[in-house]
Design an enzyme around this catalytic site. Sequence first.
Site, PDB file in Angstrom:
ATOM      1  N   ASP A   1       0.808  -1.226   0.000  1.00  0.00           N
ATOM      2  CA  ASP A   1       0.000   0.000   0.000  1.00  0.00           C
ATOM      3  C   ASP A   1       0.837   1.270   0.000  1.00  0.00           C
ATOM      4  OD1 ASP A   1       0.943   0.128   2.560  1.00  0.00           O
ATOM      5  OD2 ASP A   1      -1.003   0.044   3.526  1.00  0.00           O
ATOM      6  N   GLY A   2       2.161   1.116  -0.073  1.00  0.00           N
ATOM      7  CA  GLY A   2       3.036   2.281  -0.185  1.00  0.00           C
ATOM      8  C   GLY A   2       3.426   2.925   1.136  1.00  0.00           C
TER       9      GLY A   2
END
Length: 75
Positions: free
Chosen positions: A73-74
């Site tokens: 999800d970064g």
Amino acid sequence: MNDAIRFRVAGLIAKPDAERVGEVLGELQRFLASRGVVIVPEADTAQLLGISAGVPLDELGRQVDFAVVVGGDGT
């Protein structure tokens, strides 16, 4: 004298349902291999790459110098 650390073995871990994960894994695999880095995929990631043998996630850290995670999800 070059004292740089040389990473020789990379673990690959992917979120299987992430968009374009197969494409990105293939590009990453080719990039690392072109630099002489051996790829050790996590078991589920190996299936995405079409490789029959992968390593269980809880054993991966003992076999690699570093790991790349694709599809997170970064954060």
